[in-house]
Write a protein that holds these residues in place. Structure first.
Motif: not given
Length: 231
Positions: A84-97, A101-116
């Motif tokens: 639950d301490r994790a945070s979104d990671e936005l607009n980061y670049l990686t390479r696939t095998a 070249l991939v630009k990504s954003s990962t947005m966490l899903l949380r319920d009403a209690r804040g549980t990721v």
């Protein structure tokens, strides 16, 4: 009193699961619209962290070559380890095998209690854009090709992702397991634990096999790594 409390906790847990399922269900039809709006080089993925071995529960588009039922990448594992301490990671670049070249954003899903409990990920294949940018920059004499981006393993098989994480960690140290002292071995297991590797079912056995040690030894090192603070 104990039975009543147990029943109450059971109802609360069931309500949380139902809420989390409802959030995933509501998002599932949305990802088709996101992928269609951003075009053929876009992939949108919904991950359910409650099932890390087969975390992809919905997918639109194709960039990483995965399908529904596929596993999370090492990025997802790291977020899973953060809880639950994790945070979104936005607009980061990686390479696939395979070199994309991939630009990504990962947005966490949380319920009403804040549980990721999951994540909504948007992946854009920007390989061609980067090539054009590099070409223009080189023609103008102001830049060179991009380099040094981390390679991320995307795959439907969680085993391949785990193997890639272990191999990359050993390559970083430039030492095989047999050449590591106790401190180095504990740090390796501590690092793998921080990356969320051991949240995956069967990961201890797979890591042990990859390192050429017994399952019992792997459990011993993991327990010691968790009990011993890093230097």
């Amino acid at each position: 009193m104990t039975d009543a409390r147990t029943e109450q906790n059971g109802r609360a847990a069931a309500a949380a699961v139902a809420e989390q399922d409802a959030i995933i269900g509501a998002l599932t039809p949305v990802i088709d619209g996101i992928a269609a709006s951003l075009g053929s080089l876009c992939e949108v993925v919904i991950h359910d962290f409650r099932r890390p071995e087969n975390s992809i529960v919905a997918l639109a588009g194709s960039v990483t070559g995965r399908g529904v039922g596929g596993s999370m990448s090492e990025i997802g594992m790291r977020l899973l380890a953060g809880g639950d301490r994790a945070s979104d990671e936005l607009n980061y670049l990686t390479r696939t095998a395979d070199g994309k070249l991939v630009k990504s954003s990962t947005m966490l899903l949380r319920d009403a209690r804040g549980t990721v409990f999951g994540a909504l990920c948007v992946n854009l294949d920007v390989t061609a854009v980067n090539q054009v940018h590099t070409l223009i920059g080189e023609l103008a004499g102001v830049t060179g090709p991009a380099a040094g981006l981390p390679t991320t393993t995307f795959g439907d098989d969680i085993g391949a992702v785990l193997d890639a994480i272990v191999d990359a960690r050993q390559l970083r140290d430039n030492k095989e397991w047999s050449r590591l002292g106790r401190a180095g071995r504990l740090e390796l297991f501590r690092d793998l634990d921080r990356r969320g590797v051991f949240a995956v079912r069967g990961a201890v056995q797979q890591v042990a096999t990859r390192l050429g040690i017994s399952r019992a030894s792997a459990y011993t090192y993991l327990a010691a790594a968790r009990d011993t603070p890093a230097d």
